[in-house]
Enzyme design. Structure first.
Site, short mmCIF file in Angstrom:
data_model
loop_
_atom_site.label_atom_id
_atom_site.label_comp_id
_atom_site.label_asym_id
_atom_site.label_seq_id
_atom_site.Cartn_x
_atom_site.Cartn_y
_atom_site.Cartn_z
N ARG A 87 1.12 6.15 -9.04
CA ARG A 87 2.52 5.77 -9.23
C ARG A 87 3.23 5.63 -7.87
O ARG A 87 3.01 6.44 -6.97
CB ARG A 87 3.23 6.80 -10.09
CG ARG A 87 2.65 6.87 -11.48
CD ARG A 87 3.51 7.62 -12.46
NE ARG A 87 2.75 7.81 -13.68
CZ ARG A 87 2.54 6.88 -14.61
NH1 ARG A 87 3.08 5.67 -14.45
NH2 ARG A 87 1.83 7.13 -15.68
N ASP A 88 4.04 4.59 -7.76
CA ASP A 88 4.84 4.37 -6.56
C ASP A 88 5.85 5.50 -6.44
O ASP A 88 6.48 5.87 -7.43
CB ASP A 88 5.54 3.01 -6.65
CG ASP A 88 6.12 2.56 -5.33
OD1 ASP A 88 7.00 3.27 -4.79
OD2 ASP A 88 5.71 1.49 -4.85
N ILE A 89 6.03 6.06 -5.23
CA ILE A 89 6.98 7.16 -5.07
C ILE A 89 8.43 6.69 -5.08
O ILE A 89 9.33 7.50 -5.24
CB ILE A 89 6.69 8.00 -3.81
CG1 ILE A 89 6.81 7.15 -2.54
CG2 ILE A 89 5.35 8.68 -3.90
CD1 ILE A 89 6.78 7.95 -1.25
N ASN A 146 1.88 -8.54 -1.99
CA ASN A 146 2.59 -9.04 -0.83
C ASN A 146 1.60 -9.20 0.32
O ASN A 146 0.69 -8.38 0.47
CB ASN A 146 3.70 -8.07 -0.41
CG ASN A 146 4.72 -7.87 -1.51
OD1 ASN A 146 5.10 -8.81 -2.20
ND2 ASN A 146 5.17 -6.64 -1.69
N GLU A 202 4.47 -3.90 3.40
CA GLU A 202 4.92 -2.75 4.20
C GLU A 202 3.76 -1.89 4.66
O GLU A 202 3.81 -1.32 5.74
CB GLU A 202 5.93 -1.92 3.41
CG GLU A 202 7.22 -2.67 3.12
CD GLU A 202 8.20 -1.88 2.29
OE1 GLU A 202 7.91 -0.72 1.95
OE2 GLU A 202 9.27 -2.44 1.99
N VAL A 203 2.73 -1.75 3.84
CA VAL A 203 1.55 -0.97 4.19
C VAL A 203 0.38 -1.93 4.32
O VAL A 203 0.09 -2.67 3.38
CB VAL A 203 1.25 0.12 3.14
CG1 VAL A 203 -0.02 0.88 3.49
CG2 VAL A 203 2.44 1.08 2.99
N HIS A 229 -2.76 -3.94 -1.57
CA HIS A 229 -2.36 -3.23 -2.78
C HIS A 229 -1.68 -4.17 -3.75
O HIS A 229 -1.04 -5.14 -3.37
CB HIS A 229 -1.47 -2.03 -2.48
CG HIS A 229 -0.24 -2.34 -1.68
ND1 HIS A 229 -0.29 -2.64 -0.33
CD2 HIS A 229 1.06 -2.37 -2.03
CE1 HIS A 229 0.95 -2.85 0.10
NE2 HIS A 229 1.78 -2.70 -0.91
N HIS A 260 0.95 -4.37 -6.94
CA HIS A 260 2.03 -3.70 -7.65
C HIS A 260 1.95 -4.09 -9.12
O HIS A 260 1.96 -5.28 -9.45
CB HIS A 260 3.40 -4.16 -7.13
CG HIS A 260 3.70 -3.77 -5.72
ND1 HIS A 260 4.48 -2.69 -5.41
CD2 HIS A 260 3.32 -4.33 -4.55
CE1 HIS A 260 4.58 -2.60 -4.09
NE2 HIS A 260 3.88 -3.59 -3.55
#
Length: 118
Positions: A32-34, A90, A98-99, A103, A105
């Site tokens: 889960r995304d924080i 992305n 961003e990372v 990944h 989403h």
């Protein structure tokens, strides 16, 4: 270890940083995304670091397929499959990455509207 592999996501995969793990197998980990943007917001990452979608090779086809299969399975388990959900990757700065660990989403649980504002 190569520093390119030392991302926050690789640390989650290795168990060095706690996360709410939703799924894990030999190829991918989902958690889960924080900072969720939707009621369901899960990140699905390859266990081996691939920096961006632009860095994917033919050898990575199995892991990419697994990422998509896992997304569909999690959507069903989370109860968002029937109404629909969004799967987004992305890539690099202009894509909003961003990372720099590939990944996916998985987002849903409410209407998401259009993709990009004009």
């Amino acid at each position: 270890m190569d520093m390119a592999e030392d991302t926050i996501f690789s640390k989650i995969v290795r168990g060095e940083i706690p996360a709410d793990i939703v799924y894990r197998d030999d190829l991918v980990t989902a958690f889960r995304d924080i900072n969720p943007l939707t009621p369901t917001h899960v990140l699905i990452v390859p266990n081996e670091t691939i920096p961006t979608l632009a860095d994917v090779s033919a050898d990575d086809e199995a892991v990419l397929g697994r990422m998509l299969r896992v997304a569909a399975d999690i959507a069903a388990a989370e109860g968002i499959a029937e109404d629909g959900y969004r799967v987004m990757i992305n890539c690099r700065d202009h894509g909003g990455q961003e990372v720099y660990h590939l990944h996916l989403h998985l987002m849903g649980g409410r209407p998401l509207g259009g993709m990009v504002r004009r």
